[in-house]
Design a protein around this motif. Structure first.
Motif, PDB file in Angstrom:
ATOM      1  N   VAL A 159      -4.311  -8.022  -6.889  1.00 24.40           N
ATOM      2  CA  VAL A 159      -5.535  -7.777  -7.676  1.00 24.40           C
ATOM      3  C   VAL A 159      -6.291  -9.163  -7.657  1.00 24.40           C
ATOM      4  O   VAL A 159      -5.659 -10.174  -8.060  1.00 24.40           O
ATOM      5  CB  VAL A 159      -5.052  -7.459  -9.207  1.00 24.40           C
ATOM      6  CG1 VAL A 159      -6.282  -7.298  -9.913  1.00 24.40           C
ATOM      7  CG2 VAL A 159      -4.451  -5.991  -9.214  1.00 24.40           C
ATOM      8  N   GLU A 160      -7.683  -8.789  -7.508  1.00 26.23           N
ATOM      9  CA  GLU A 160      -8.437 -10.135  -7.568  1.00 26.23           C
ATOM     10  C   GLU A 160      -9.017 -10.240  -8.772  1.00 26.23           C
ATOM     11  O   GLU A 160      -9.724  -9.335  -9.318  1.00 26.23           O
ATOM     12  CB  GLU A 160      -9.804  -9.746  -6.361  1.00 26.23           C
ATOM     13  CG  GLU A 160      -9.312 -10.067  -4.924  1.00 26.23           C
ATOM     14  CD  GLU A 160     -10.486  -9.867  -3.969  1.00 26.23           C
ATOM     15  OE1 GLU A 160     -11.492 -10.354  -4.481  1.00 26.23           O
ATOM     16  OE2 GLU A 160     -10.235  -9.896  -2.748  1.00 26.23           O
ATOM     17  N   ILE A 207      -4.400   1.061 -11.205  1.00 25.54           N
ATOM     18  CA  ILE A 207      -3.198   0.640 -10.661  1.00 25.54           C
ATOM     19  C   ILE A 207      -1.907   0.442 -11.874  1.00 25.54           C
ATOM     20  O   ILE A 207      -2.386  -0.357 -12.739  1.00 25.54           O
ATOM     21  CB  ILE A 207      -3.175  -0.737 -10.108  1.00 25.54           C
ATOM     22  CG1 ILE A 207      -4.120  -1.066  -8.906  1.00 25.54           C
ATOM     23  CG2 ILE A 207      -1.795  -1.245  -9.987  1.00 25.54           C
ATOM     24  CD1 ILE A 207      -4.317  -2.338  -8.610  1.00 25.54           C
ATOM     25  N   ARG A 208      -1.362   1.650 -11.979  1.00 22.66           N
ATOM     26  CA  ARG A 208      -0.507   2.105 -13.133  1.00 22.66           C
ATOM     27  C   ARG A 208       0.760   2.188 -12.715  1.00 22.66           C
ATOM     28  O   ARG A 208       1.090   2.656 -11.711  1.00 22.66           O
ATOM     29  CB  ARG A 208      -1.201   3.108 -13.789  1.00 22.66           C
ATOM     30  CG  ARG A 208      -2.590   3.344 -14.192  1.00 22.66           C
ATOM     31  CD  ARG A 208      -2.856   4.594 -14.895  1.00 22.66           C
ATOM     32  NE  ARG A 208      -4.164   4.690 -15.130  1.00 22.66           N
ATOM     33  CZ  ARG A 208      -4.622   4.215 -16.349  1.00 22.66           C
ATOM     34  NH1 ARG A 208      -3.683   4.191 -17.429  1.00 22.66           N
ATOM     35  NH2 ARG A 208      -5.903   4.294 -16.841  1.00 22.66           N
ATOM     36  N   MET A 209       1.736   1.729 -13.421  1.00 20.87           N
ATOM     37  CA  MET A 209       3.164   1.530 -13.276  1.00 20.87           C
ATOM     38  C   MET A 209       3.804   3.032 -12.771  1.00 20.87           C
ATOM     39  O   MET A 209       4.406   3.037 -11.745  1.00 20.87           O
ATOM     40  CB  MET A 209       3.820   0.996 -14.220  1.00 20.87           C
ATOM     41  CG  MET A 209       5.496   0.929 -14.079  1.00 20.87           C
ATOM     42  SD  MET A 209       6.314   0.178 -15.405  1.00 20.87           S
ATOM     43  CE  MET A 209       5.739  -1.553 -15.520  1.00 20.87           C
ATOM     44  N   ALA A 256       3.629  -5.630  -6.215  1.00 21.90           N
ATOM     45  CA  ALA A 256       3.199  -5.908  -4.902  1.00 21.90           C
ATOM     46  C   ALA A 256       1.711  -5.701  -5.047  1.00 21.90           C
ATOM     47  O   ALA A 256       0.912  -6.480  -4.543  1.00 21.90           O
ATOM     48  CB  ALA A 256       3.763  -5.263  -3.706  1.00 21.90           C
ATOM     49  N   ASP A 257       1.303  -4.639  -5.615  1.00 18.71           N
ATOM     50  CA  ASP A 257      -0.168  -4.500  -5.705  1.00 18.71           C
ATOM     51  C   ASP A 257      -0.757  -5.209  -6.989  1.00 18.71           C
ATOM     52  O   ASP A 257      -1.726  -5.628  -6.831  1.00 18.71           O
ATOM     53  CB  ASP A 257      -0.370  -2.791  -6.002  1.00 18.71           C
ATOM     54  CG  ASP A 257      -0.321  -1.977  -4.658  1.00 18.71           C
ATOM     55  OD1 ASP A 257      -0.080  -2.615  -3.670  1.00 18.71           O
ATOM     56  OD2 ASP A 257      -0.656  -0.904  -4.510  1.00 18.71           O
ATOM     57  N   GLN A 281      -6.145  -5.975 -15.785  1.00 17.49           N
ATOM     58  CA  GLN A 281      -7.279  -5.775 -14.881  1.00 17.49           C
ATOM     59  C   GLN A 281      -6.995  -4.727 -13.777  1.00 17.49           C
ATOM     60  O   GLN A 281      -7.975  -4.086 -13.296  1.00 17.49           O
ATOM     61  CB  GLN A 281      -7.646  -7.170 -14.202  1.00 17.49           C
ATOM     62  CG  GLN A 281      -8.489  -8.177 -15.236  1.00 17.49           C
ATOM     63  CD  GLN A 281      -9.165  -9.297 -14.562  1.00 17.49           C
ATOM     64  OE1 GLN A 281      -9.831  -8.950 -13.567  1.00 17.49           O
ATOM     65  NE2 GLN A 281      -9.332 -10.468 -15.091  1.00 17.49           N
ATOM     66  N   GLY A 282      -5.917  -4.688 -13.525  1.00 15.54           N
ATOM     67  CA  GLY A 282      -5.399  -3.558 -12.115  1.00 15.54           C
ATOM     68  C   GLY A 282      -5.407  -2.026 -12.908  1.00 15.54           C
ATOM     69  O   GLY A 282      -5.850  -1.112 -12.337  1.00 15.54           O
TER      70      GLY A 282
END
Length: 235
Positions: free
Chosen positions: A106-107, A88-90, A101-102, A82-83
């Motif tokens: 994630v909601e 939000i990618r490594m 942490a990020d 979902q990130g």
């Protein structure tokens, strides 16, 4: 690395899972390409084995501080997937810790999570967990890809405590699948076995413990043959 033909069978479902895992970032791509299809086949076709492996991964990664107490490998995988929708990618992070942490922020959308398969969540989580392990122990990229097959094939011997010892003290390579499939050359097979003959301090284990190790490895190979045949029967 040569992947034995006995496993995996690449279906549309398996391909979709490994593609999703690879999208997390380049550091996960070797996992997705090498062991991803094998673990995906197990997760899709032999869910009881996959459930046991997920339980092992939870305790193993929690003990090493990669997962927090109570966190689950499937939840990590879902957050990573979902990130991606939030970019939000490594590979965008300077450290795995910052990435994790990020991910924890994630909601999650429960509707999306409910529609996603257990297999996709688990394999994605294992991919990220593998990269985190490699960073923790300064291992080469891809070196720990196959470690999940040892507790899968012999959970009594390759339990969380023993696997913690092995990843910290031995030269565990990414060729575990080849070893279990008995497709290694004799010298390579012997080198792999010798890499496991160390305790948590990196010292050679006693002859008695070495005997237990080789019995456990033979049992693991036999179990892998059984698992492979079961997968072939499902495809």
């Amino acid at each position: 690395m040569l992947i034995p033909a006995v496993m995996p069978v690449i279906t549309t479902t398996i391909s979709a899972i490994t593609t999703a895992v690879a999208a997390i970032g380049p550091a996960v791509s070797s996992f997705a390409a090498s062991i991803g299809p094998t673990l995906s086949n197990i997760a899709v076709h032999l869910k009881p084995y996959a459930m046991e492996l997920a339980s092992f991964a939870n305790s193993f990664l929690q003990a090493l501080g990669i997962l927090k107490p109570g966190e689950q490998i499937t939840d990590l995988g879902e957050r990573a997937l979902q990130g991606l929708a939030q970019d939000i990618r490594m590979d965008k992070y300077d450290s795995i810790a910052d990435y994790f942490a990020d991910l924890r922020k994630v909601e999650l959308n429960p509707e999306i999570s409910e529609k996603r398969s257990f297999a996709e969540k688990m394999v994605t989580g294992l991919g990220i967990g593998t990269v985190a392990l490699e960073h923790k122990f300064n291992a080469e990229e891809g070196q720990f890809n196959g470690i999940w097959l040892l507790p899968l094939t012999n959970p009594n011997y390759f339990n969380s405590d023993r696997m913690q010892s092995l990843v910290s003290s031995s030269n565990l390579g990414s060729n575990i699948l080849a070893y279990l499939s008995k497709s290694m050359a004799g010298g390579e097979s012997r080198s792999f076995e010798k890499s496991l003959e160390k305790n948590a301090q990196g010292e050679q284990i006693s002859p008695e413990l070495r005997g237990e190790l080789y019995v456990a490895l033979e049992e693991a190979q036999n179990k892998w043959t059984e698992i492979s045949k079961a997968i072939e029967g499902e495809n």
